[in-house]
Design an enzyme around this catalytic site. Structure first.
Site, PDB file in Angstrom:
ATOM      1  N   GLY A  11       4.672  16.694 -23.206  1.00  0.00           N
ATOM      2  CA  GLY A  11       5.290  17.610 -22.241  1.00  0.00           C
ATOM      3  C   GLY A  11       6.626  17.064 -21.758  1.00  0.00           C
ATOM      4  N   GLU A  33       1.519  -0.981 -17.938  1.00  0.00           N
ATOM      5  CA  GLU A  33       2.152  -0.639 -16.659  1.00  0.00           C
ATOM      6  C   GLU A  33       1.704  -1.601 -15.570  1.00  0.00           C
ATOM      7  OE1 GLU A  33       1.967   3.378 -15.237  1.00  0.00           O
ATOM      8  OE2 GLU A  33       2.884   4.168 -17.054  1.00  0.00           O
ATOM      9  N   ASP A  62       8.878   7.463 -15.777  1.00  0.00           N
ATOM     10  CA  ASP A  62       7.700   7.341 -14.920  1.00  0.00           C
ATOM     11  C   ASP A  62       7.822   8.379 -13.810  1.00  0.00           C
ATOM     12  OD1 ASP A  62       5.241   5.962 -14.645  1.00  0.00           O
ATOM     13  OD2 ASP A  62       5.984   5.090 -12.788  1.00  0.00           O
TER      14      ASP A  62
HETATM   15  P1  ITT Z   1       3.552   8.046 -20.255  1.00  0.00           P
HETATM   16  O1  ITT Z   1       3.315   7.002 -19.180  1.00  0.00           O
HETATM   17  O2  ITT Z   1       3.024   7.680 -21.592  1.00  0.00           O
HETATM   18  O3  ITT Z   1       5.003   8.479 -20.301  1.00  0.00           O
HETATM   19  P2  ITT Z   1       1.903   9.712 -18.522  1.00  0.00           P
HETATM   20  O4  ITT Z   1       1.462  11.141 -18.619  1.00  0.00           O
HETATM   21  O5  ITT Z   1       0.868   8.668 -18.283  1.00  0.00           O
HETATM   22  O6  ITT Z   1       2.757   9.382 -19.849  1.00  0.00           O
HETATM   23  P3  ITT Z   1       3.203   9.160 -15.964  1.00  0.00           P
HETATM   24  O7  ITT Z   1       2.418   7.946 -15.681  1.00  0.00           O
HETATM   25  O8  ITT Z   1       4.665   9.133 -15.648  1.00  0.00           O
HETATM   26  O9  ITT Z   1       3.053   9.625 -17.480  1.00  0.00           O
HETATM   27  O10 ITT Z   1       2.650  10.470 -15.293  1.00  0.00           O
HETATM   28  C1  ITT Z   1       2.174  10.543 -14.011  1.00  0.00           C
HETATM   29  C2  ITT Z   1       1.328  11.752 -13.850  1.00  0.00           C
HETATM   30  O11 ITT Z   1       2.142  12.821 -13.410  1.00  0.00           O
HETATM   31  C3  ITT Z   1       0.587  12.237 -15.083  1.00  0.00           C
HETATM   32  O12 ITT Z   1      -0.665  12.673 -14.625  1.00  0.00           O
HETATM   33  C4  ITT Z   1       1.432  13.404 -15.582  1.00  0.00           C
HETATM   34  O13 ITT Z   1       0.656  14.406 -16.211  1.00  0.00           O
HETATM   35  C5  ITT Z   1       2.013  13.913 -14.286  1.00  0.00           C
HETATM   36  N1  ITT Z   1       3.358  14.445 -14.472  1.00  0.00           N
HETATM   37  C6  ITT Z   1       4.462  13.774 -14.893  1.00  0.00           C
HETATM   38  N2  ITT Z   1       5.516  14.580 -14.944  1.00  0.00           N
HETATM   39  C7  ITT Z   1       5.089  15.802 -14.538  1.00  0.00           C
HETATM   40  C8  ITT Z   1       5.701  17.051 -14.388  1.00  0.00           C
HETATM   41  O14 ITT Z   1       6.975  17.236 -14.677  1.00  0.00           O
HETATM   42  N3  ITT Z   1       4.962  18.072 -13.946  1.00  0.00           N
HETATM   43  C9  ITT Z   1       3.659  17.912 -13.658  1.00  0.00           C
HETATM   44  N4  ITT Z   1       2.993  16.771 -13.791  1.00  0.00           N
HETATM   45  C10 ITT Z   1       3.698  15.715 -14.238  1.00  0.00           C
END
Ligand code: ITT
Length: 215
Positions: A11, A33, A62
């Site tokens: 996404g 992390e 992040d």
């Molecule tokens: P990576 O660390 O592999 O990049 P991740 O999905 O684990 O992928 P994060 O730790 O940054 O990434 O994500 C934090 C949470 O926030 C995770 O549950 C995502 O689905 C959500 N998230 C991140 N960006 C978002 C967005 O633009 N809209 C809605 N939810 C989001």
């Protein structure tokens, strides 16, 4: 020189493509992390790990939902809370607690092993392990790589969008999008372009893309 967007989350990559040209490719690597209250140090550490793994310039992304009325919950633990409690139950809290003011935040962290000219965007210089640690501590660092990457500078680009946590609406986007409302629409009710134009990630990526084009 090619640039890798290191993330397990497709996404994020779909949104980033609007800002980055097609020489940027996803590297699906789940970098280790650290835990911290702010996204900046987490992203900076992740960028060093990702750079050590990829061996070429990287960005990591992040992000987190910070509910101001709940002291910033789930913040840096947003992924953990999504996978355990689930987004719908966070949305239910909104019904029980009334309207919940929140912010979605994103930090894009860039590392290519080199230093950076000063700009308004901050640089995280890490723990400077190689220089500041006593010899005993250096010997106990788990890998040579940690000593080698611990003081690599990382350039940070931040973005945030204010909103309200609501019960789920819409089927676009990913993650918390259905429960995050901004200006009358949830992020899941917006097209990708509409979300990018106002989102935490769009704002951080726009700053990054402008800076990277000059580099
Ligand atoms: P990576 O660390 O592999 O990049 P991740 O999905 O684990 O992928 P994060 O730790 O940054 O990434 O994500 C934090 C949470 O926030 C995770 O549950 C995502 O689905 C959500 N998230 C991140 N960006 C978002 C967005 O633009 N809209 C809605 N939810 C989001």
């Amino acid at each position: 020189m090619s640039l890798r967007y290191v993330t397990t989350n497709e996404g994020k990559v779909r949104e980033a493509l609007e800002y980055l040209d097609d020489t940027v490719t996803q590297l699906d690597y789940d970098y280790p992390e650290i835990q911290a209250e702010e996204l900046g140090p987490i992203a900076a550490h992740g960028a060093r790990e990702a750079y050590a793994y990829a061996g070429e310039p990287v960005i990591v992304d992040d992000a987190g939902l910070f509910i101001e009325d709940l002291d910033g919950f789930p913040g840096p633990y947003s992924a953990y809370v999504e996978h355990t409690l689930g987004v719908e139950r966070v949305g239910k809290l909104a019904r029980e607690e009334g309207s919940l003011d929140a912010q979605f935040r994103c930090v894009i962290a860039y590392c290519d092993g080199e230093g950076f000219e000063a700009t308004p965007e901050p640089v995280d210089r890490g723990e400077r392990r190689g220089q500041d640690l006593a010899a005993d501590d250096r010997a106990s660092a788990t890998t040579d790589e940690q000593v080698a990457t611990g003081d690599l500078p990382v350039k940070l680009f931040t973005g945030a969008v204010p909103g309200t946590v609501v019960e789920p609406r819409g089927d676009g986007g990913f993650g918390y999008d259905p429960i995050f409302e901004h200006d009358g629409k949830t992020l899941a009710e917006m097209s990708a372009a509409e979300k990018n134009a106002i989102s935490h990630r769009g704002r951080a990526l726009a700053k990054f893309a402008e800076w990277y084009a000059e580099r």
